[in-house]
Design a protein around this motif. Sequence first.
Motif, PDB file in Angstrom:
ATOM      1  N   GLN A   8     -80.315 -40.205 -21.679  1.00 23.94           N
ATOM      2  CA  GLN A   8     -80.852 -41.039 -22.759  1.00 23.94           C
ATOM      3  C   GLN A   8     -82.338 -41.303 -22.583  1.00 23.94           C
ATOM      4  O   GLN A   8     -83.044 -41.568 -23.546  1.00 23.94           O
ATOM      5  N   ASN A  32     -78.126 -33.377 -13.375  1.00 19.92           N
ATOM      6  CA  ASN A  32     -77.395 -34.232 -14.310  1.00 19.92           C
ATOM      7  C   ASN A  32     -75.895 -34.095 -14.121  1.00 19.92           C
ATOM      8  O   ASN A  32     -75.157 -35.075 -14.155  1.00 19.92           O
ATOM      9  N   ARG A  33     -75.467 -32.855 -13.903  1.00 19.40           N
ATOM     10  CA  ARG A  33     -74.034 -32.626 -13.722  1.00 19.40           C
ATOM     11  C   ARG A  33     -73.547 -33.307 -12.443  1.00 19.40           C
ATOM     12  O   ARG A  33     -72.476 -33.878 -12.393  1.00 19.40           O
ATOM     13  N   GLN A  34     -74.400 -33.243 -11.412  1.00 19.44           N
ATOM     14  CA  GLN A  34     -74.014 -33.846 -10.143  1.00 19.44           C
ATOM     15  C   GLN A  34     -73.957 -35.362 -10.250  1.00 19.44           C
ATOM     16  O   GLN A  34     -73.144 -36.013  -9.609  1.00 19.44           O
ATOM     17  N   LYS A  35     -74.853 -35.924 -11.067  1.00 14.38           N
ATOM     18  CA  LYS A  35     -74.901 -37.372 -11.243  1.00 14.38           C
ATOM     19  C   LYS A  35     -73.670 -37.902 -11.958  1.00 14.38           C
ATOM     20  O   LYS A  35     -73.159 -38.962 -11.634  1.00 14.38           O
ATOM     21  N   SER A  36     -73.235 -37.167 -12.981  1.00 16.92           N
ATOM     22  CA  SER A  36     -72.133 -37.666 -13.799  1.00 16.92           C
ATOM     23  C   SER A  36     -70.775 -37.327 -13.174  1.00 16.92           C
ATOM     24  O   SER A  36     -70.652 -36.565 -12.258  1.00 16.92           O
ATOM     25  N   PRO A  41     -81.506 -40.259 -16.449  1.00 13.43           N
ATOM     26  CA  PRO A  41     -80.305 -39.938 -17.223  1.00 13.43           C
ATOM     27  C   PRO A  41     -80.679 -39.406 -18.603  1.00 13.43           C
ATOM     28  O   PRO A  41     -81.803 -39.622 -19.061  1.00 13.43           O
TER      29      PRO A  41
END
Lengths: 236, 83
Positions: free
Chosen positions: A14, B79-83, A12
């Motif tokens: 962070q 990242n976009r897919q994760k969020s 992630p």
Amino acid sequence: LELVTDIPNFAPPQIRQNTMQKHWWKILSFVLLLFTVIAGFLKQIPSFGQNAETTRNVFFHVPMWFGMIILYSVSLVYSLIYLRSLKPQHDHYASAFAHAGTLFGVLGLITGMVWARTAWGHYWQNDPKQVGAALTVLMYLAYFVLRRSVNDGDKRGRITSVYNVFAYFMMFPAIYIIPGLMTSSHPGGQGDEPLMVFKMDPSLRLIFYPAVLGWTLLGVWMATLRARFSRLNDDI
Amino acid sequence: MKKVSTFLISIGLFLTAIAQPDSTIKSTAAMKENWDSGVVNSLKQNGGIYAVIVVIAIILGGIFWYIARLDKKISRLENRQKS
């Protein structure tokens, strides 16, 4: 075996602050290859034998084969892990590493042909190592044909993982054992000391091993990108 | 727009490449003289091997830059897919 599942860079934001910690090996690859090019071209060739200046190909042609074997080995490991876990991402990694390995193999064949034209007079003279290397690349091309012929992801993963194990262990007779029993223009043929490539001039080795590491890391980078892409593609 | 400018730049580069003054391609002897007596250029030492190294280094840099960008783009998608 569970540790390996964490290799994909899914951190992630962070945690991503420390880019150096995550990407150092990519930078290392670039630095090593830059070193290979600079030192590989400026170095005085120690024994100016029949290969003369083309001895420098050792830093570019031979690492393709070392890289190929390493990438195929990683692919094999992922296939074995997949057969235990049956998680799709392991299959993606197996396929991606086999893909990068095949790219290296094809580049090795082509660069070898160019070198053979200069050193032996012909692009292709059915040297046992040439034939064995071509055979290996063809076996892995068959792996990709097999992958495309099965639509069901689970079935494709199982069948191709088993095939991958077969292909991997056929590679060593093809490029090492059989050429070792025959007369070959390559080092390591009949009458040569086995694993002769490890006995090259020490000053060449000083550039050769960094070159192998640099090229292989580049291949690993390409493979991980491909695996991450396949995973995203699967989820869409 | 981007495509048009890329196209124009490539045309420009192509023309620069083919539109060399005659003097440089007159004869190999002239070329040799030109090479030897030319502007003092550190890249010309050792028969010009440094120029080859720079060319390959640039290609290497370009390939790594390209792959690094691809890496960044895939990370962004992940990242976009994760969020």
